[in-house]
Design an enzyme around this catalytic site. Structure first.
Site, PDB file in Angstrom:
ATOM      1  N   ARG A 145      -5.775  -8.938  -8.482  1.00  0.00           N
ATOM      2  CA  ARG A 145      -6.856  -9.708  -9.116  1.00  0.00           C
ATOM      3  C   ARG A 145      -7.205  -9.065 -10.446  1.00  0.00           C
ATOM      4  O   ARG A 145      -7.185  -7.837 -10.562  1.00  0.00           O
ATOM      5  CB  ARG A 145      -8.125  -9.695  -8.238  1.00  0.00           C
ATOM      6  N   GLY A 147       0.781  -1.237   0.000  1.00  0.00           N
ATOM      7  CA  GLY A 147       0.000   0.000   0.000  1.00  0.00           C
ATOM      8  C   GLY A 147       0.807   1.277   0.000  1.00  0.00           C
ATOM      9  O   GLY A 147       0.323   2.321   0.447  1.00  0.00           O
ATOM     10  N   SER A 148       2.032   1.245  -0.551  1.00  0.00           N
ATOM     11  CA  SER A 148       2.813   2.493  -0.563  1.00  0.00           C
ATOM     12  C   SER A 148       2.193   3.520  -1.512  1.00  0.00           C
ATOM     13  O   SER A 148       2.258   4.730  -1.247  1.00  0.00           O
ATOM     14  CB  SER A 148       4.281   2.231  -0.914  1.00  0.00           C
ATOM     15  N   ASN A 149       1.577   3.058  -2.598  1.00  0.00           N
ATOM     16  CA  ASN A 149       0.888   4.025  -3.482  1.00  0.00           C
ATOM     17  C   ASN A 149      -0.336   4.616  -2.777  1.00  0.00           C
ATOM     18  O   ASN A 149      -0.597   5.811  -2.875  1.00  0.00           O
ATOM     19  CB  ASN A 149       0.485   3.353  -4.800  1.00  0.00           C
ATOM     20  N   ASP A 183      -3.163  -5.251 -18.030  1.00  0.00           N
ATOM     21  CA  ASP A 183      -2.280  -4.090 -18.237  1.00  0.00           C
ATOM     22  C   ASP A 183      -2.326  -3.586 -19.674  1.00  0.00           C
ATOM     23  O   ASP A 183      -1.307  -3.149 -20.222  1.00  0.00           O
ATOM     24  CB  ASP A 183      -0.824  -4.456 -17.840  1.00  0.00           C
ATOM     25  N   HIS A 199       1.455   0.394 -13.058  1.00  0.00           N
ATOM     26  CA  HIS A 199       2.206  -0.816 -13.377  1.00  0.00           C
ATOM     27  C   HIS A 199       3.699  -0.479 -13.389  1.00  0.00           C
ATOM     28  O   HIS A 199       4.083   0.551 -13.956  1.00  0.00           O
ATOM     29  CB  HIS A 199       1.752  -1.337 -14.762  1.00  0.00           C
ATOM     30  N   ARG A 247     -15.294 -15.670  -9.689  1.00  0.00           N
ATOM     31  CA  ARG A 247     -14.718 -14.343  -9.912  1.00  0.00           C
ATOM     32  C   ARG A 247     -15.836 -13.300 -10.056  1.00  0.00           C
ATOM     33  O   ARG A 247     -15.738 -12.185  -9.564  1.00  0.00           O
ATOM     34  CB  ARG A 247     -13.929 -14.426 -11.229  1.00  0.00           C
ATOM     35  N   LEU A 291      -9.965  -7.979 -13.009  1.00  0.00           N
ATOM     36  CA  LEU A 291     -11.390  -7.643 -12.880  1.00  0.00           C
ATOM     37  C   LEU A 291     -12.199  -8.228 -14.041  1.00  0.00           C
ATOM     38  O   LEU A 291     -11.713  -8.323 -15.168  1.00  0.00           O
ATOM     39  CB  LEU A 291     -11.545  -6.118 -12.837  1.00  0.00           C
TER      40      LEU A 291
HETATM   41  C1  GRF Z   1       3.396  -1.405  -7.486  1.00  0.00           C
HETATM   42  O1  GRF Z   1       4.667  -1.701  -7.969  1.00  0.00           O
HETATM   43  C2  GRF Z   1       2.409  -1.291  -8.624  1.00  0.00           C
HETATM   44  O2  GRF Z   1       2.993  -0.825  -9.787  1.00  0.00           O
HETATM   45  C3  GRF Z   1       1.960  -2.713  -8.813  1.00  0.00           C
HETATM   46  O3  GRF Z   1       1.891  -3.231  -7.508  1.00  0.00           O
HETATM   47  C4  GRF Z   1       2.813  -2.536  -6.672  1.00  0.00           C
HETATM   48  C5  GRF Z   1       2.050  -2.045  -5.482  1.00  0.00           C
HETATM   49  O4  GRF Z   1       2.874  -1.461  -4.505  1.00  0.00           O
HETATM   50  N1  GRF Z   1       0.713  -2.754  -9.534  1.00  0.00           N
HETATM   51  P1  GRF Z   1       2.211  -0.815  -3.223  1.00  0.00           P
HETATM   52  O5  GRF Z   1       1.296  -1.861  -2.602  1.00  0.00           O
HETATM   53  O6  GRF Z   1       1.444   0.406  -3.649  1.00  0.00           O
HETATM   54  O7  GRF Z   1       3.368  -0.495  -2.314  1.00  0.00           O
END
Ligand code: GRF
Length: 202
Positions: free
Chosen positions: A97, A18-20, A151, A115, A71, A99
């Site tokens: 997952r 969850g860093s994003n 993707d 991605h 699913r 979708l």
């Molecule tokens: C990221 O590298 C994103 O590009 C990919 O999954 C990873 C998620 O990282 N889809 P985080 O959980 O947001 O740290």
């Protein structure tokens, strides 16, 4: 006089660290992103992203995909929760997952993914390793609309990240993640400012 734009109502789907998500929550808390995370849903109860969301006072939900018969049923549960929470934009942030077409139709053109590669190179789950194995000198990250493929949706923005001598998966991933956080925020700022609209598929 410019009309004040409504805050983006986001639903974030996660499976892991969850860093994003954290970058999004931080930007909202700092007042630099005009958005609200209405709901964070994880398919894994042990995702650290859930702790990040709870710490930010955001509603969380765990929907373990294995407890659904198909699913389609899992995605219907996702849809119900997102619509109940008033989510307008679905942000995938490490959601592992694929979708279903039914889900994509319901939020058509309003689902974003990030991605860790310069698509269309290295789609799928091992993009960082594959870029290293392939010996490319430049990789990067991509924010794109989500369609029925893996993707494969329309690209919104990309950021290049050089591969350095001596890089391994961990060192490259760390630089890629830093670039991802900046890129996702740039795109969300553009969305909030009305510079990017829903992808109509037209
Ligand atoms: C990221 O590298 C994103 O590009 C990919 O999954 C990873 C998620 O990282 N889809 P985080 O959980 O947001 O740290």
């Amino acid at each position: 006089m410019t009309a004040r734009l409504m805050a983006l109502a986001l639903g974030v789907l996660v499976s892991g660290n969850g860093s994003n998500l954290q970058a999004i929550l931080d930007a909202i808390a700092q007042g630099s992103l005009n958005a609200e995370v209405r709901l964070v849903i994880s398919n894994r109860a042990d995702a650290y992203a859930l702790t990040r969301a709870r710490d930010a006072g955001v509603e969380t939900l765990v929907l373990p995909h294995k407890s659904f018969a198909s699913r389609e049923e899992f995605d219907r549960a996702l849809l119900n929760e997102l619509t109940r929470a008033g989510v307008q934009w679905v942000v995938l942030a490490g959601f592992m997952r694929v979708l279903t077409p039914e889900f994509i139709r319901a939020y058509r053109g309003r689902i974003l993914n990030i991605h860790p590669a310069l698509l269309p190179s290295f789609p799928g789950t091992h993009a960082i390793r594959q870029a290293l194995e392939h010996g490319v000198k430049v990789t990067g990250c991509t924010v794109h609309f989500v369609d029925e493929g893996v993707d494969s949706g329309k690209i919104i923005a990309q950021r290049a990240v050089p591969i350095l001598a001596g890089d391994d998966e961990a060192s490259l991933a760390a630089r890629l993640h830093a670039a991802e956080h900046e890129l996702y925020l740039e795109v969300l700022h553009d969305l909030a400012a009305g510079h990017i609209g829903a992808e109509t598929g037209a």
